[in-house]
Motif scaffolding. Structure first.
Motif, mmCIF file in Angstrom:
data_model
loop_
_atom_site.group_PDB
_atom_site.id
_atom_site.type_symbol
_atom_site.label_atom_id
_atom_site.label_comp_id
_atom_site.label_asym_id
_atom_site.label_seq_id
_atom_site.Cartn_x
_atom_site.Cartn_y
_atom_site.Cartn_z
ATOM 1 N N LEU A 297 0.812 -1.219 0.000
ATOM 2 C CA LEU A 297 0.000 0.000 0.000
ATOM 3 C C LEU A 297 0.851 1.277 0.000
ATOM 4 O O LEU A 297 0.311 2.376 0.064
ATOM 5 C CB LEU A 297 -0.934 0.008 1.208
ATOM 6 C CG LEU A 297 -1.998 -1.090 1.216
ATOM 7 C CD1 LEU A 297 -2.726 -1.116 2.553
ATOM 8 C CD2 LEU A 297 -2.967 -0.900 0.065
ATOM 9 N N GLN A 298 2.158 1.108 -0.062
ATOM 10 C CA GLN A 298 3.046 2.266 0.008
ATOM 11 C C GLN A 298 2.809 3.230 -1.159
ATOM 12 O O GLN A 298 2.939 4.449 -1.011
ATOM 13 C CB GLN A 298 4.499 1.785 0.014
ATOM 14 C CG GLN A 298 5.522 2.879 0.225
ATOM 15 C CD GLN A 298 6.924 2.305 0.426
ATOM 16 O OE1 GLN A 298 7.092 1.127 0.716
ATOM 17 N NE2 GLN A 298 7.927 3.146 0.260
ATOM 18 N N ARG B 69 -2.770 6.125 9.658
ATOM 19 C CA ARG B 69 -1.665 6.983 10.116
ATOM 20 C C ARG B 69 -0.569 6.168 10.796
ATOM 21 O O ARG B 69 0.615 6.515 10.696
ATOM 22 C CB ARG B 69 -2.191 8.080 11.045
ATOM 23 C CG ARG B 69 -2.800 7.627 12.351
ATOM 24 C CD ARG B 69 -3.346 8.790 13.159
ATOM 25 N NE ARG B 69 -3.865 8.360 14.447
ATOM 26 C CZ ARG B 69 -3.135 8.296 15.570
ATOM 27 N NH1 ARG B 69 -1.859 8.637 15.532
ATOM 28 N NH2 ARG B 69 -3.669 7.898 16.702
ATOM 29 N N ARG B 70 -0.938 5.099 11.483
ATOM 30 C CA ARG B 70 0.097 4.268 12.112
ATOM 31 C C ARG B 70 0.789 3.372 11.094
ATOM 32 O O ARG B 70 1.993 3.120 11.198
ATOM 33 C CB ARG B 70 -0.523 3.446 13.234
ATOM 34 C CG ARG B 70 -0.923 4.298 14.427
ATOM 35 C CD ARG B 70 -1.505 3.498 15.555
ATOM 36 N NE ARG B 70 -1.780 4.365 16.699
ATOM 37 C CZ ARG B 70 -2.859 4.279 17.461
ATOM 38 N NH1 ARG B 70 -3.789 3.368 17.199
ATOM 39 N NH2 ARG B 70 -3.031 5.097 18.487
ATOM 40 N N GLY B 71 0.049 2.908 10.122
ATOM 41 C CA GLY B 71 0.679 2.130 9.061
ATOM 42 C C GLY B 71 1.630 2.972 8.241
ATOM 43 O O GLY B 71 2.714 2.520 7.850
ATOM 44 N N ALA B 72 1.248 4.231 7.961
ATOM 45 C CA ALA B 72 2.122 5.119 7.187
ATOM 46 C C ALA B 72 3.432 5.374 7.910
ATOM 47 O O ALA B 72 4.480 5.561 7.276
ATOM 48 C CB ALA B 72 1.401 6.441 6.907
ATOM 49 N N ALA B 73 3.390 5.378 9.250
ATOM 50 C CA ALA B 73 4.608 5.610 10.029
ATOM 51 C C ALA B 73 5.593 4.447 9.911
ATOM 52 O O ALA B 73 6.769 4.590 10.274
ATOM 53 C CB ALA B 73 4.259 5.848 11.491
ATOM 54 N N LEU B 74 5.137 3.303 9.405
ATOM 55 C CA LEU B 74 6.017 2.146 9.235
ATOM 56 C C LEU B 74 6.725 2.133 7.890
ATOM 57 O O LEU B 74 7.654 1.353 7.685
ATOM 58 C CB LEU B 74 5.212 0.851 9.389
ATOM 59 C CG LEU B 74 4.571 0.614 10.759
ATOM 60 C CD1 LEU B 74 3.692 -0.628 10.724
ATOM 61 C CD2 LEU B 74 5.640 0.482 11.838
ATOM 62 N N VAL B 75 6.281 3.002 6.967
ATOM 63 C CA VAL B 75 6.915 3.069 5.651
ATOM 64 C C VAL B 75 8.353 3.578 5.810
ATOM 65 O O VAL B 75 8.611 4.518 6.551
ATOM 66 C CB VAL B 75 6.111 3.991 4.716
ATOM 67 C CG1 VAL B 75 6.847 4.194 3.393
ATOM 68 C CG2 VAL B 75 4.724 3.408 4.470
ATOM 69 N N ALA C 265 -7.365 -4.083 11.350
ATOM 70 C CA ALA C 265 -6.233 -3.179 11.134
ATOM 71 C C ALA C 265 -6.701 -1.734 10.975
ATOM 72 O O ALA C 265 -6.016 -0.801 11.409
ATOM 73 C CB ALA C 265 -5.435 -3.624 9.909
ATOM 74 N N ALA C 266 -7.875 -1.533 10.367
ATOM 75 C CA ALA C 266 -8.406 -0.179 10.239
ATOM 76 C C ALA C 266 -8.792 0.376 11.605
ATOM 77 O O ALA C 266 -8.589 1.561 11.891
ATOM 78 C CB ALA C 266 -9.612 -0.173 9.299
ATOM 79 N N ALA C 267 -9.334 -0.483 12.474
ATOM 80 C CA ALA C 267 -9.687 -0.036 13.821
ATOM 81 C C ALA C 267 -8.453 0.391 14.610
ATOM 82 O O ALA C 267 -8.531 1.286 15.462
ATOM 83 C CB ALA C 267 -10.423 -1.153 14.564
ATOM 84 N N LEU C 268 -7.316 -0.227 14.295
ATOM 85 C CA LEU C 268 -6.060 0.121 14.971
ATOM 86 C C LEU C 268 -5.296 1.221 14.227
ATOM 87 O O LEU C 268 -4.179 1.561 14.620
ATOM 88 C CB LEU C 268 -5.176 -1.121 15.104
ATOM 89 C CG LEU C 268 -5.754 -2.250 15.963
ATOM 90 C CD1 LEU C 268 -4.844 -3.467 15.922
ATOM 91 C CD2 LEU C 268 -5.955 -1.783 17.396
ATOM 92 N N GLU C 269 -5.874 1.737 13.162
ATOM 93 C CA GLU C 269 -5.300 2.813 12.347
ATOM 94 C C GLU C 269 -4.019 2.404 11.639
ATOM 95 O O GLU C 269 -3.203 3.239 11.267
ATOM 96 C CB GLU C 269 -5.084 4.084 13.177
ATOM 97 C CG GLU C 269 -6.383 4.644 13.743
ATOM 98 C CD GLU C 269 -6.197 5.947 14.474
ATOM 99 O OE1 GLU C 269 -6.204 6.998 13.824
ATOM 100 O OE2 GLU C 269 -6.038 5.900 15.718
ATOM 101 N N LEU C 270 -3.857 1.087 11.454
ATOM 102 C CA LEU C 270 -2.786 0.594 10.594
ATOM 103 C C LEU C 270 -3.203 0.727 9.133
ATOM 104 O O LEU C 270 -2.387 1.027 8.264
ATOM 105 C CB LEU C 270 -2.473 -0.863 10.922
ATOM 106 C CG LEU C 270 -1.892 -1.111 12.310
ATOM 107 C CD1 LEU C 270 -1.926 -2.592 12.650
ATOM 108 C CD2 LEU C 270 -0.460 -0.577 12.394
ATOM 109 N N LEU C 271 -4.486 0.463 8.858
ATOM 110 C CA LEU C 271 -5.065 0.644 7.538
ATOM 111 C C LEU C 271 -6.207 1.657 7.640
ATOM 112 O O LEU C 271 -6.624 2.019 8.740
ATOM 113 C CB LEU C 271 -5.595 -0.688 6.986
ATOM 114 C CG LEU C 271 -4.606 -1.848 6.875
ATOM 115 C CD1 LEU C 271 -5.300 -3.072 6.293
ATOM 116 C CD2 LEU C 271 -3.384 -1.468 6.053
#
Length: 371
Positions: free
Chosen positions: A65-66, A111-117, A93-99
């Motif tokens: 998804l990057q 927002r949390r998933g984006a921080a892992l990029v 994952a959406a509930a955890l804001e990863l997606l």
């Protein structure tokens, strides 16, 4: 610190179902009560949250998804998920804001998933945690000391056997590579908080594959460095230094810093994410070695996550007290505890340097006296 009487009074109130029902009816307190209930549920569901994160990382959802959102059907197909599994994982994952679900139904990074990029250190630690989770299948056995042969301890032979000289090259390479990918984050935090531009020589004890020393000399052109670590690890460091074209500025020594003589006369001696891996007696030996290696008036630098009463310190305490127990050695320490060890080793003027992200690392400096 709170008195035992106040703690007892508070706990009696919070433990009373009648009191909890009462406060839930008071508008001003209702918000606090709900927040506390949510926090308690997060503790109960924390393992599930960690597994959702692990699944996202293992399935490569962050990388997929990057470049932008994808239709859920395509994302699930690329990840090898059946429709039902994809639906549940994406929702969790959406509930955890990863997606995040877009308005057209596509799935993007939260927002949390984006921080892992472009954050390989965190991604590597998430993958590594699968090993820790295996050791925590029976947490009571771990805390009782009944589970000695842990996956974590076997990853790093010196922790399991208490003898660094028995560390084999394969185990050393596996652990060093894991540490290397996260060390760049640590190096950036430390070097931003502790400028070394006025120094000309650095000795990094327990320097692993050389990530910190290489970052330091790359940032400060006047600085030369040396790395000391166990012989199998030192072999890895030599390869990394050679690959980086830094042989003229970084020396590498294969030695046990607690037993073998070290080179001396350095402006700065650093121990980066080293002391918390060891028990108190070993910490004393390492700081004595640092004291001998640093020149009079020179500086010792300790950088690692530190326990404490603040938010970051509590996170460090909760995490590393379990992680290091599974490793079989060490414990998280507060800046006050580390300052005591430094003074025992003969250092003076202990001072703290706060970093931007203290749960990754904090820094303590101390000075070697002239007499």
């Amino acid at each position: 610190m709170t008195s035992s009487a106040l703690i007892d009074f508070r706990n009696r109130l919070l433990g009373s179902s009648r009191f909890r029902r009462f406060v839930q009816k008071i508008p001003l307190i209702q918000y606090i009560a709900r927040s506390e209930a949510n926090d308690l549920f997060r503790l109960c569901g924390g393992f599930i949250h960690s597994q959702v994160l692990l699944a996202c990382v293992r399935l490569g959802l962050i990388e997929r998804l990057q470049s932008g959102p994808l239709p859920p059907e395509r994302l699930g197909e690329e990840a090898g998920l059946p429709a039902t599994g994809a639906e549940h994982l994406f929702a969790a994952a959406a509930a955890l804001e990863l997606l995040e679900v877009c308005d057209n139904g596509d799935i993007g990074l939260g927002r949390r998933g984006a921080a892992l990029v472009e954050n390989p250190g965190v991604l590597a630690m998430v993958r590594h945690h699968a090993m820790l989770y295996e050791d925590l299948i029976n947490p009571v056995a771990l805390f009782r000391g009944e589970h000695k042969d842990t996956r974590m301890a076997n990853l790093w032979t010196y922790a399991a056997k208490g003898d660094g000289l028995q560390t084999d090259t394969g185990a050393a390479r596996e652990y060093s590579e894991l540490m290397e990918v996260s060390q760049s984050m640590v190096a950036e935090q430390v070097l931003d908080a502790v400028p070394l531009r006025r120094h000309s020589s650095l000795l990094d004890i327990g320097g692993g594959s050389g990530a910190f020393a290489m970052a330091a000399v790359s940032r400060w052109p006047r600085l030369d460095a040396a790395i000391v670590d166990l012989p199998p690890v030192a072999d890895i460091a030599r390869d990394r230094v050679r690959q980086g074209g830094l042989e003229s500025r970084i020396d590498v020594f294969g030695a046990d810093a607690t037993r073998d003589p070290l080179p001396e006369g350095y402006d700065v001696v650093s121990l980066v994410r080293v002391l918390h891996d060891h028990d108190d007696d070993m910490v004393r030996l390492l700081l004595k070695a640092a004291r001998r290696a640093v020149r009079p008036g020179g500086t010792v630098l300790i950088a690692e996550p530190m326990a404490g009463p603040g938010a970051a310190g509590r996170l460090v305490s909760a995490y590393f007290n379990v992680y290091l127990l599974a490793m079989g050695s060490g414990r998280p320490r507060s800046p006050v505890e580390l300052a005591t060890f430094l003074r025992e080793a003969g250092f003076r003027r202990v001072r703290r340097r706060r970093t931007a992200v203290p749960m990754i690392t904090e820094a303590l400096l101390a000075t070697a006296p002239y007499t």
